[in-house]
Design a protein around this motif. Structure first.
Motif, PDB file in Angstrom:
ATOM      1  N   ILE A   1       0.841  -1.203   0.000  1.00 17.96           N
ATOM      2  CA  ILE A   1       0.000   0.000   0.000  1.00 17.96           C
ATOM      3  C   ILE A   1       0.876   1.252   0.000  1.00 17.96           C
ATOM      4  O   ILE A   1       0.611   2.209  -0.734  1.00 17.96           O
ATOM      5  N   ALA A   2       1.932   1.255   0.806  1.00 13.27           N
ATOM      6  CA  ALA A   2       2.829   2.419   0.856  1.00 13.27           C
ATOM      7  C   ALA A   2       3.464   2.663  -0.511  1.00 13.27           C
ATOM      8  O   ALA A   2       3.520   3.808  -0.978  1.00 13.27           O
ATOM      9  N   LEU A   3       3.929   1.624  -1.158  1.00 13.09           N
ATOM     10  CA  LEU A   3       4.537   1.776  -2.476  1.00 13.09           C
ATOM     11  C   LEU A   3       3.516   2.240  -3.508  1.00 13.09           C
ATOM     12  O   LEU A   3       3.812   3.082  -4.359  1.00 13.09           O
ATOM     13  N   ASN A   4       2.319   1.705  -3.432  1.00 13.89           N
ATOM     14  CA  ASN A   4       1.259   2.083  -4.370  1.00 13.89           C
ATOM     15  C   ASN A   4       0.878   3.555  -4.219  1.00 13.89           C
ATOM     16  O   ASN A   4       0.537   4.214  -5.196  1.00 13.89           O
ATOM     17  N   GLU A   5       0.949   4.073  -3.005  1.00 12.57           N
ATOM     18  CA  GLU A   5       0.566   5.460  -2.750  1.00 12.57           C
ATOM     19  C   GLU A   5       1.725   6.447  -2.904  1.00 12.57           C
ATOM     20  O   GLU A   5       1.516   7.653  -2.875  1.00 12.57           O
ATOM     21  N   SER A   6       2.927   5.943  -3.102  1.00 14.88           N
ATOM     22  CA  SER A   6       4.086   6.808  -3.314  1.00 14.88           C
ATOM     23  C   SER A   6       4.004   7.430  -4.713  1.00 14.88           C
ATOM     24  O   SER A   6       3.618   6.757  -5.668  1.00 14.88           O
ATOM     25  N   PRO A   7       4.368   8.713  -4.840  1.00 14.84           N
ATOM     26  CA  PRO A   7       4.287   9.371  -6.159  1.00 14.84           C
ATOM     27  C   PRO A   7       5.028   8.635  -7.278  1.00 14.84           C
ATOM     28  O   PRO A   7       4.579   8.615  -8.413  1.00 14.84           O
ATOM     29  N   ASP A   8       6.155   7.992  -6.953  1.00 17.45           N
ATOM     30  CA  ASP A   8       6.900   7.259  -7.987  1.00 17.45           C
ATOM     31  C   ASP A   8       6.802   5.741  -7.801  1.00 17.45           C
ATOM     32  O   ASP A   8       7.582   4.993  -8.369  1.00 17.45           O
ATOM     33  N   TYR A   9       5.835   5.304  -6.989  1.00 17.82           N
ATOM     34  CA  TYR A   9       5.581   3.879  -6.747  1.00 17.82           C
ATOM     35  C   TYR A   9       6.780   3.172  -6.129  1.00 17.82           C
ATOM     36  O   TYR A   9       6.962   1.970  -6.313  1.00 17.82           O
ATOM     37  N   GLY A  10       7.589   3.907  -5.364  1.00 16.59           N
ATOM     38  CA  GLY A  10       8.749   3.306  -4.747  1.00 16.59           C
ATOM     39  C   GLY A  10       9.101   3.946  -3.425  1.00 16.59           C
ATOM     40  O   GLY A  10       8.588   5.013  -3.075  1.00 16.59           O
ATOM     41  N   ALA A  11       9.977   3.288  -2.681  1.00 14.69           N
ATOM     42  CA  ALA A  11      10.473   3.800  -1.404  1.00 14.69           C
ATOM     43  C   ALA A  11      11.732   3.029  -1.027  1.00 14.69           C
ATOM     44  O   ALA A  11      11.927   1.887  -1.456  1.00 14.69           O
ATOM     45  N   ASN A  12      12.567   3.665  -0.194  1.00 14.29           N
ATOM     46  CA  ASN A  12      13.758   2.962   0.270  1.00 14.29           C
ATOM     47  C   ASN A  12      13.460   2.234   1.576  1.00 14.29           C
ATOM     48  O   ASN A  12      12.414   2.423   2.188  1.00 14.29           O
ATOM     49  N   THR A  13      14.389   1.405   1.986  1.00 13.18           N
ATOM     50  CA  THR A  13      14.179   0.578   3.174  1.00 13.18           C
ATOM     51  C   THR A  13      13.997   1.408   4.441  1.00 13.18           C
ATOM     52  O   THR A  13      13.230   1.021   5.323  1.00 13.18           O
ATOM     53  N   SER A  14      14.666   2.537   4.534  1.00 18.28           N
ATOM     54  CA  SER A  14      14.510   3.390   5.708  1.00 18.28           C
ATOM     55  C   SER A  14      13.076   3.924   5.804  1.00 18.28           C
ATOM     56  O   SER A  14      12.472   3.914   6.873  1.00 18.28           O
ATOM     57  N   MET A  15      12.546   4.383   4.677  1.00 17.91           N
ATOM     58  CA  MET A  15      11.176   4.887   4.662  1.00 17.91           C
ATOM     59  C   MET A  15      10.184   3.775   5.012  1.00 17.91           C
ATOM     60  O   MET A  15       9.245   3.980   5.790  1.00 17.91           O
ATOM     61  N   LEU A  16      10.377   2.598   4.423  1.00 21.70           N
ATOM     62  CA  LEU A  16       9.464   1.479   4.684  1.00 21.70           C
ATOM     63  C   LEU A  16       9.526   1.060   6.152  1.00 21.70           C
ATOM     64  O   LEU A  16       8.493   0.741   6.748  1.00 21.70           O
ATOM     65  N   SER A  17      10.706   1.096   6.728  1.00 19.49           N
ATOM     66  CA  SER A  17      10.853   0.773   8.145  1.00 19.49           C
ATOM     67  C   SER A  17      10.058   1.751   9.004  1.00 19.49           C
ATOM     68  O   SER A  17       9.352   1.351   9.941  1.00 19.49           O
ATOM     69  N   ASP A  18      10.146   3.043   8.689  1.00 23.13           N
ATOM     70  CA  ASP A  18       9.386   4.062   9.425  1.00 23.13           C
ATOM     71  C   ASP A  18       7.883   3.872   9.270  1.00 23.13           C
ATOM     72  O   ASP A  18       7.127   4.031  10.236  1.00 23.13           O
ATOM     73  N   ILE A  19       7.433   3.534   8.076  1.00 24.51           N
ATOM     74  CA  ILE A  19       6.003   3.327   7.830  1.00 24.51           C
ATOM     75  C   ILE A  19       5.496   2.128   8.626  1.00 24.51           C
ATOM     76  O   ILE A  19       4.444   2.194   9.265  1.00 24.51           O
ATOM     77  N   LEU A  20       6.241   1.030   8.607  1.00 16.99           N
ATOM     78  CA  LEU A  20       5.821  -0.144   9.375  1.00 16.99           C
ATOM     79  C   LEU A  20       5.746   0.180  10.863  1.00 16.99           C
ATOM     80  O   LEU A  20       4.797  -0.211  11.544  1.00 16.99           O
ATOM     81  N   ALA A  21       6.725   0.904  11.380  1.00 15.69           N
ATOM     82  CA  ALA A  21       6.724   1.269  12.798  1.00 15.69           C
ATOM     83  C   ALA A  21       5.530   2.148  13.142  1.00 15.69           C
ATOM     84  O   ALA A  21       4.935   2.010  14.219  1.00 15.69           O
ATOM     85  N   GLN A  22       5.155   3.033  12.230  1.00 12.87           N
ATOM     86  CA  GLN A  22       4.014   3.926  12.457  1.00 12.87           C
ATOM     87  C   GLN A  22       2.720   3.151  12.678  1.00 12.87           C
ATOM     88  O   GLN A  22       1.841   3.598  13.404  1.00 12.87           O
ATOM     89  N   PHE A  23       2.612   1.965  12.086  1.00  9.23           N
ATOM     90  CA  PHE A  23       1.400   1.149  12.211  1.00  9.23           C
ATOM     91  C   PHE A  23       1.598  -0.025  13.166  1.00  9.23           C
ATOM     92  O   PHE A  23       0.882  -1.031  13.072  1.00  9.23           O
ATOM     93  N   ALA A  24       2.564   0.095  14.067  1.00 11.42           N
ATOM     94  CA  ALA A  24       2.857  -0.941  15.071  1.00 11.42           C
ATOM     95  C   ALA A  24       3.188  -2.280  14.419  1.00 11.42           C
ATOM     96  O   ALA A  24       2.845  -3.333  14.925  1.00 11.42           O
ATOM     97  N   LEU A  25       3.866  -2.203  13.272  1.00  9.59           N
ATOM     98  CA  LEU A  25       4.286  -3.409  12.555  1.00  9.59           C
ATOM     99  C   LEU A  25       5.800  -3.409  12.353  1.00  9.59           C
ATOM    100  O   LEU A  25       6.316  -4.004  11.419  1.00  9.59           O
ATOM    101  N   GLY A  26       6.504  -2.712  13.236  1.00 11.24           N
ATOM    102  CA  GLY A  26       7.942  -2.560  13.111  1.00 11.24           C
ATOM    103  C   GLY A  26       8.680  -3.883  13.100  1.00 11.24           C
ATOM    104  O   GLY A  26       8.195  -4.894  13.618  1.00 11.24           O
ATOM    105  N   CYS A  27       9.845  -3.850  12.485  1.00 10.90           N
ATOM    106  CA  CYS A  27      10.676  -5.050  12.410  1.00 10.90           C
ATOM    107  C   CYS A  27      12.134  -4.634  12.249  1.00 10.90           C
ATOM    108  O   CYS A  27      12.436  -3.479  11.969  1.00 10.90           O
ATOM    109  N   SER A  28      13.012  -5.596  12.379  1.00  7.64           N
ATOM    110  CA  SER A  28      14.438  -5.340  12.191  1.00  7.64           C
ATOM    111  C   SER A  28      14.730  -5.161  10.703  1.00  7.64           C
ATOM    112  O   SER A  28      13.913  -5.504   9.845  1.00  7.64           O
ATOM    113  N   GLN A  29      15.911  -4.639  10.397  1.00  6.91           N
ATOM    114  CA  GLN A  29      16.317  -4.499   8.998  1.00  6.91           C
ATOM    115  C   GLN A  29      16.395  -5.859   8.310  1.00  6.91           C
ATOM    116  O   GLN A  29      16.017  -5.990   7.147  1.00  6.91           O
TER     117      GLN A  29
END
Length: 101
Positions: free
Chosen positions: A17-45
């Motif tokens: 969903i995050a990638l689909n909603e990104s303006p360029d349909y992409g994101a780096n691992t740091s951004m994805l990590s922050d998004i997962l943490a925001q929804f209480a779905l955090g994980c290690s690298q």
């Protein structure tokens, strides 16, 4: 169903969903990590890399590995179908009718 399996299904959906909603349909691992943490779905690298590898192997994202810890994920057409609930696949939670980040 083990909680780890339920969590992985939610994490994969949230990534798509995050990638689909990104303006360029992409994101780096740091951004994805922050998004997962925001929804209480955090994980290690390492766990995030495992999730992204799974999504890539199943054709839902493409990955560009810039460094060992910095990857760029881009959603594929199949990934968009899953993120929007058009396709239902085992291992990824099906989104609700108005699921959005």
């Amino acid at each position: 169903m083990p909680i780890t399996q339920v969590q992985a299904e939610h994490q994969r959906l949230t990534i798509l969903i995050a990638l689909n909603e990104s303006p360029d349909y992409g994101a780096n691992t740091s951004m994805l990590s922050d998004i997962l943490a925001q929804f209480a779905l955090g994980c290690s690298q390492d766990q995030l890399k495992t999730l992204l590898n799974w999504l890539e192997q199943n054709g839902y994202v493409s990955l560009e590995r810039l460094t060992e810890n910095t990857w760029i994920a881009k959603i594929t057409r199949s990934g968009i179908d899953v993120a929007e609930g058009v396709s239902v696949v085992p291992g990824i939670k099906r989104p609700g009718p108005r699921s959005a980040l």
